[in-house]
Design an enzyme around this catalytic site. Structure first.
Site, PDB file in Angstrom:
ATOM      1  N   GLU A  17      -9.172   3.983  -0.415  1.00 17.53           N
ATOM      2  CA  GLU A  17      -9.237   4.379   0.987  1.00 17.53           C
ATOM      3  C   GLU A  17      -8.112   5.352   1.356  1.00 17.53           C
ATOM      4  O   GLU A  17      -8.289   6.225   2.218  1.00 17.53           O
ATOM      5  CB  GLU A  17      -9.197   3.152   1.890  1.00 17.53           C
TER       6      GLU A  17
ATOM      7  N   GLU B 177       0.825  -1.202   0.000  1.00 17.25           N
ATOM      8  CA  GLU B 177       0.000   0.000   0.000  1.00 17.25           C
ATOM      9  C   GLU B 177       0.870   1.269   0.000  1.00 17.25           C
ATOM     10  O   GLU B 177       0.825   2.086   0.914  1.00 17.25           O
ATOM     11  CB  GLU B 177      -0.958  -0.030   1.187  1.00 17.25           C
TER      12      GLU B 177
ATOM     13  N   HIS C 283     -18.465  -9.332   5.577  1.00 15.11           N
ATOM     14  CA  HIS C 283     -17.148  -8.766   5.868  1.00 15.11           C
ATOM     15  C   HIS C 283     -16.507  -9.540   7.013  1.00 15.11           C
ATOM     16  O   HIS C 283     -17.084  -9.668   8.090  1.00 15.11           O
ATOM     17  CB  HIS C 283     -17.254  -7.294   6.253  1.00 15.11           C
TER      18      HIS C 283
END
Length: 702
Positions: free
Chosen positions: A508, A171, A413
């Site tokens: 995000e 990331e 989730h």
């Protein structure tokens, strides 16, 4: 239809034979394999008579083995073959894929150890794949890899698009630099993450994209990663040679193998056209065929989610703020005070269901629905979730019945908090719960350091888990979208219920300080080479402070750019990530998200340059409709878009969603214009893309 042509060469004596060559089917790529005088295996790769990979060593170092699998080899057999097959994926960028390569398998014997390995090379028109194979034998049965010594010797100081080598995360924003500048820029390229560990200031991750001064595009990656650890690359600066760097376990070992076994494929793609790299199916073709007999339940999904409002800080995953810690089975949430910001409550979820149903979506993801979020992160906690116990304000039965009445599937989730052992402990029960309440897909997450402690996200132990979870999900007819897991390497061909991954810097991070405006022009050349990404596009409100006054982040994109991502960032799992109230403000632009397909008959990469722009056209499966997307980097540009991919003799209506004249990702991101035009295969559209902008087009036959 399957056609295979095989020619076999078995050499009786190899006393004077050390070098062998292999050509790609179109002869543009040439591989040379050579055994040096000390028995060290090497390879060289050239493209159109120019060396791309200079002489590079092959081999593996074993634990507690004085010789290892590095040298003292003799060639005992060489076999060559040609393979040509066309196969149909369950879902994908096209309905059929050609798998065409020439192969050479070299058997190498170590006489002093009476053991042997095979190095298998497959040369496609777009690149090379090779791997180590360890056949069943008496003198090499159980063994431990200390290091893999595969080399990729570069011929010059190429421009690279890279992220720091790391055992736990991908990331990062991409850095563009010369190879020789990686060390200098390494610290600047680092950003914080919930779990990360770099190993060298010259370490980078695959898929590594490079461009030479002569205009060649080179991509280094791996395929079919399983029962092994992930490969990073470490640059030897003086020689500009990348060396494989495997992710270690808690005691420093890289892989534990039992013959018969194979390594992942090491891949090198080469072309003088950037679009060829994007269009390649080599990574998929190096994986085994589908192993799931009945795939009727595996379907691409367009979904919404109770998610972005938590990411931005507008709402919370937590049910209460009263608890300093939680022990599942002992904490009574009915005796706590709700915090009033918990998003996963029955009434609020129904509002999302209503909106998703009204606008034709397939599913709704809800995060924060289950007990334990009050202390889920940062405590190295093993028993953090049980994946079946809802908060008091989330009525599983009522929500499921309501969703079913609106023709919406609920997406589960499962956040593991890195506690893999705990997840496996609960996995069957969790999947049975999903079956009971009609959840057909799951978004799993692995935020934080891995438990058992000392293991890494990209080590062999965790990689074995990710595949175990996918296989187990297939038993329950569940599709898996894994976040923070290892990056994909084409295993979706073998297990097509692995319908998506995150495993990179997704949307995000636009709420965590932002990503570079050209980030999405690099990802398809890097992360997406191994498989689709659940990037979660579709953000229309770029100023995050309007959702949360305490968050000053900005989404570095225009609305037109966000629409284009549904085409350029391929995924069979596409999310409309923003809040319904933001879509209601721009319903004319939202129409493209409603219309765009998620499964494709054809895909054409029309123009591309890593870090600058990408334009893609895709034909929706079983229709005559086309969708085009363009994402642009920092420099505004013009595109002359030929529509010659359309069927001759037919007329279409193109709806064009473009940046307005004064659009800019930072200063005017919501400026767009929509126009319609009658077009045909002979049409050319003149379009402009703003800084951080782009365009999206739906083309419907009339």
């Amino acid at each position: 239809m399957k056609t295979i042509f095989i020619s076999l060469l078995t050499l009786i004596t190899f006393a004077n034979l050390h070098a062998q060559k292999l050509s790609s089917p179109n002869t543009e790529l040439q591989l040379k394999f050579e055994l040096k005088k000390d028995g060290t295996p090497t390879y060289t790769l050239s493209y159109k008579d120019k060396t791309v990979i200079a002489e590079s060593k092959l081999g593996l170092e074993l634990v507690n083995d004085d010789t290892s699998l590095l040298n003292t080899f003799e060639i005992t057999d060489i076999s060559t073959s040609t393979f040509d097959q066309t196969w149909s994926p369950v879902w994908g960028e096209q309905s059929s894929i050609r798998n065409h390569y020439n192969e050479m398998a070299v058997t190498l014997l170590q006489p002093s150890k009476d053991r042997y390995i095979i190095v298998r090379f497959r040369l496609f028109n777009e690149g090379l794949g090779f791997r180590y194979e360890f056949p069943k034998q008496e003198k090499l049965t159980y063994f431990v890899i200390k290091d893999e010594h595969t080399e990729f010797a570069m011929t010059a100081d190429h421009t690279a698009f890279w992220i720091p080598g790391d055992y736990d995360t991908q990331e990062y924003d991409y850095t563009t630099s010369k190879l020789s500048e990686i060390n200098e820029l390494f610290d600047e390229a680092l950003t914080g993450n919930a779990s990360q560990e770099q190993f060298s200031k010259t370490g980078v991750q695959t898929s590594l994209m490079m461009k030479t001064s002569e205009g060649l595009y080179i991509n280094l990656h791996e395929a079919a990663l399983k029962e092994y650890s992930l490969m990073n690359l470490n640059l030897d600066e003086p020689t500009l040679t990348f060396k494989s760097w495997l992710t270690p376990d808690a005691i420093g070992n890289k892989a534990y193998l039992q013959a018969p076994a194979v390594s992942p494929w090491r891949t090198i793609m080469v072309s003088d056209a950037a679009t060829d790299i994007l269009a390649s199916n080599m990574n998929l073709n190096l994986n085994e065929p589908n192993k799931i007999d009945d795939t009727s339940w595996i379907k691409p999904i367009k979904y919404m989610g109770v998610w972005w409002e938590m990411i931005t800080g507008k709402s919370s995953w937590n049910y209460t703020d009263d608890l300093p810690s939680v022990k599942l089975g002992e904490t009574d949430y009915t005796k706590t005070k709700p915090n009033g910001t918990h998003a996963a409550n029955t009434a609020h979820v129904k509002e999302y269901i209503d909106f998703a149903s009204k606008h034709g979506f397939d599913a709704l993801l809800v995060e924060g629905w289950n007990e334990g979020w009050e202390d889920w992160f940062g405590h190295s906690k093993d028993y953090v979730f049980d994946f079946v116990t809802p908060y008091p304000d989330f009525d599983v039965v009522e929500i499921q019945n309501y969703a079913a009445s609106k023709n919406i599937k609920m997406m589960m989730h499962h956040e593991t908090s890195g506690a893999i052992r705990n997840y496996e402990r609960h996995l069957d029960t969790a999947y049975q719960f999903m079956n009971k309440f009609g959840y057909t897909s799951v978004k799993s997450g692995y935020v934080g350091d891995i438990i058992p402690r000392g293991e890494h996200h990209y080590g062999q132990w965790a990689i074995n888990h990710y595949l175990y979870a996918v296989k187990k999900a297939a038993d329950y007819k569940i599709m898996v979208n894994a976040h923070e897991a290892v990056r994909p390497t084409g295993l979706r061909r073998t297990y097509p219920n692995l319908i998506g991954n995150e495993s990179a810097r997704g949307t995000e991070f636009q709420a965590f300080g932002g990503s570079k405006p050209n980030h999405v022009t690099i990802l398809p050349f890097t992360r997406l080479i191994g498989g689709p990404m659940d990037y979660t596009p579709g953000i229309f409100e770029m100023d995050i402070s309007k959702l949360n006054p305490d968050n000053n982040s900005h989404v570095n994109s225009t609305i037109a750019n966000q629409l284009a991502l549904y085409v350029t960032m391929y995924s069979p799992l596409q999310m409309a990530a923003d809040l319904p109230e933001n879509y209601k403000r721009f319903m004319d632009a939202f129409q493209f998200i409603k219309d765009v397909a998620v499964d494709w008959e054809e895909s054409h990469y029309l123009e591309a340059e890593p870090g600058e722009y990408i334009t893609v056209a895709r034909k929706a499966k079983n229709t005559s409709s086309w969708f085009v997307g363009n994402v642009n980097g920092i420099t505004p540009r013009k595109t002359s878009l030929k529509l010659d991919f359309l069927e001759d003799g037919k007329t279409y209506e193109a709806t064009i969603y473009a940046d307005a004249k004064d659009a800019h990702y930072k200063t005017n991101p919501q400026a767009y214009k929509i126009s319609t035009k009658k077009v045909s295969s002979k049409s050319t559209l003149k379009l402009k893309s703003a800084s951080g902008g782009g365009f999206a087009i739906s083309i419907i036959e009339k």
